[in-house]
Write a protein that holds these residues in place. Structure first.
Motif, short mmCIF file in Angstrom:
data_model
loop_
_atom_site.label_atom_id
_atom_site.label_comp_id
_atom_site.label_asym_id
_atom_site.label_seq_id
_atom_site.Cartn_x
_atom_site.Cartn_y
_atom_site.Cartn_z
N GLU A 128 5.75 6.32 -5.12
CA GLU A 128 5.17 6.17 -6.46
C GLU A 128 4.14 5.04 -6.46
O GLU A 128 4.03 4.27 -5.50
CB GLU A 128 6.27 5.89 -7.48
N ASP A 129 3.40 4.92 -7.54
CA ASP A 129 2.41 3.86 -7.70
C ASP A 129 3.12 2.50 -7.74
O ASP A 129 3.95 2.25 -8.59
CB ASP A 129 1.64 4.10 -9.02
N ARG A 130 2.79 1.64 -6.78
CA ARG A 130 3.36 0.28 -6.72
C ARG A 130 2.32 -0.78 -7.07
O ARG A 130 2.50 -1.95 -6.77
CB ARG A 130 3.90 -0.01 -5.33
N GLY A 131 1.20 -0.35 -7.64
CA GLY A 131 0.17 -1.32 -7.99
C GLY A 131 -0.66 -1.77 -6.80
O GLY A 131 -1.17 -2.89 -6.77
N LEU A 132 -0.80 -0.88 -5.79
CA LEU A 132 -1.54 -1.21 -4.59
C LEU A 132 -2.72 -0.27 -4.42
O LEU A 132 -2.70 0.87 -4.89
CB LEU A 132 -0.63 -1.10 -3.36
N ASP A 133 -3.74 -0.76 -3.72
CA ASP A 133 -4.92 0.04 -3.38
C ASP A 133 -5.10 0.01 -1.87
O ASP A 133 -4.77 -0.99 -1.21
CB ASP A 133 -6.20 -0.52 -4.00
#
Length: 236
Positions: A128-133
């Motif tokens: 899931e989206d973990r706030g990383l790019d």
């Protein structure tokens, strides 16, 4: 005497070293893939904590064969990537490419041209989206990592996984209490395959004089072996 190219990758092809350009093309998409089952993600968490010892900035392999037993939608994930790569004109290259399961807790800036110069990476993120790019500084691309993020890029291109909104890799962004592990499948697409080279705009045999003198894979910048600042992605 001709000058060596500003940036070039030198890679094993059979028992000889070939030269090629380094592409700053990044192909990306967001595919519709189901979330891995809870018992599989729990297994990954145990593996990472007990055996892998994943530290911030590290990228490490996980056992794929065991995961497939507990992953009923694995075939769906592979099919989604296969359909995507076909739509990009890569035909059946994915089916004949090696695949691995990887985990990262962020990733310092690096290139993989010293180990995988003969390949492009095709990655599918299943967390899931973990706030990383994922950040490609040379290409000026910054792509949010969410479940279904798919990428194809040159292994010689510097890249990192960093906190969204940050300007570089910072250990402080990956505190022990933060849930910031990303799991992804990765395929090695052969850079000499005509479809792969065309999709990334790769030119082969750009510096045969240098490649004939080398005995190991590497990326060179202005004729010298290139390394990357792990915090910023700038060439050193």
């Amino acid at each position: 005497m001709s000058q060596p190219p500003r940036l070039a990758s030198y890679f094993w092809s059979g028992d000889a070293i070939r030269s090629r350009s380094v592409s700053d093309v990044v192909l990306s998409g967001t595919l519709d893939v189901p979330a891995p089952p809870a018992r599989l993600t729990a297994d990954w968490e145990r593996e990472i904590s007990l055996r892998v010892g994943l530290e911030p900035g590290d990228v490490e392999p996980l056992p794929l064969a065991r995961a497939r037993v507990r992953w009923p939608d694995y075939r769906h994930c592979v099919q989604a990537v296969s359909d995507w790569t076909r739509a990009l004109g890569l035909h059946d290259v994915l089916a004949s490419s090696d695949v691995a399961l990887m985990a990262c807790r962020g990733a310092r800036y690096h290139h993989d041209g010293a180990q995988y110069g003969g390949a492009a990476f095709c990655n599918l993120f299943v967390s899931e989206d973990r706030g990383l790019d994922v950040h490609f500084p040379a290409a000026g691309r910054r792509i949010p990592l969410v479940r279904g993020t798919a990428l194809i890029f040159d292994t010689g291109q510097p890249h990192a996984v960093i906190r969204r909104g940050s300007s570089g890799f910072d250990l402080a962004d990956f505190a022990p209490e933060e849930d910031c592990t990303q799991i992804f499948l990765t395929w090695e697409l052969p850079i000499e395959h005509a479809d792969v080279g065309r999709a990334l705009g790769i030119a082969l045999d750009i510096d045969p004089a240098t490649s004939s003198q080398l005995d190991e894979e590497q990326v060179r910048l202005n004729g010298a072996r290139a390394s990357v600042c792990p915090d910023s992605g700038a060439y050193l």
